[in-house]
Write an enzyme that holds these catalytic residues in place. Structure first.
Site, PDB file in Angstrom:
ATOM      1  N   GLY A  69       6.945   0.753   5.317  1.00  0.00           N
ATOM      2  CA  GLY A  69       7.799  -0.149   4.545  1.00  0.00           C
ATOM      3  C   GLY A  69       7.709   0.108   3.053  1.00  0.00           C
ATOM      4  CB  CYS A  70       4.824   0.595   0.816  1.00  0.00           C
ATOM      5  SG  CYS A  70       4.050  -0.998   1.182  1.00  0.00           S
ATOM      6  CB  THR A  71       7.141   5.254   2.353  1.00  0.00           C
ATOM      7  OG1 THR A  71       5.708   5.418   2.323  1.00  0.00           O
ATOM      8  CG2 THR A  71       7.809   6.587   2.092  1.00  0.00           C
ATOM      9  CE  LYS A 111      -4.309   1.486   2.077  1.00  0.00           C
ATOM     10  NZ  LYS A 111      -4.991   1.489   0.794  1.00  0.00           N
ATOM     11  CB  ALA A 120       8.427   3.789  -3.202  1.00  0.00           C
TER      12      ALA A 120
END
Length: 152
Positions: free
Chosen positions: A42-44, A37, A47
């Protein structure tokens, strides 16, 4: 979930950069990373890491795309908020994540739910998976993927 040696599904995606890519025949090495998401810690981090190393991937002749089930609009906000350069793909209909087998049952705090598994695939120019990371730990992951690209 797809594994090394498998062929990517015959799906065409459009990135936030406006590029169309056929996953089964990308024409150049392609890193496809799946993440749960936008805007989550973690996703930030993942990315941002891919964005910081994007020029190195491109210098090796490889492209990188990130895939989640977030909307195109949410992707645009995510990109703007964190100055991301890595192109993202909106998989709202689930065709890409279902095709790669990255959508499935997860568990957190004892509660089961359906969600995106964090996974990365390195495809050759013909869409064959040459490396797969089915259970990604964000720290150090991008460097490991870049090393695999350099080894092609």
């Amino acid at each position: 979930m797809l594994e090394e040696g498998d062929k990517a599904p015959a799906i065409k995606v459009t990135t936030t950069a406006g590029n169309d890519i056929r996953l089964d025949a990308p024409g150049a090495p392609l890193v496809v990373y799946f993440y749960p998401k936008d805007m989550t810690p973690g996703c930030t981090t993942e990315a941002i890491d891919f964005s910081e190393h994007l020029a190195e991937f491109e210098a090796e002749g490889a492209r990188v795309i990130g895939v989640s089930r977030d909307s195109e609009e949410r992707h645009e906000k995510f990109i703007a908020k964190h100055d991301l350069t890595v192109p993202l793909v909106s998989d709202e209909d689930g065709k890409v994540s279902d095709g790669f087998g990255t959508w499935g049952e997860k568990q957190m705090y004892g509660k089961k739910f359906m969600g995106m598994h964090r996974a990365t695939f390195l495809l050759d120019r013909n869409g064959k998976i040459v490396r797969a990371w089915p259970k990604v730990r964000v720290k150090g992951h991008v460097e490991e993927v870049l090393d695999a690209v350099k080894a092609l």
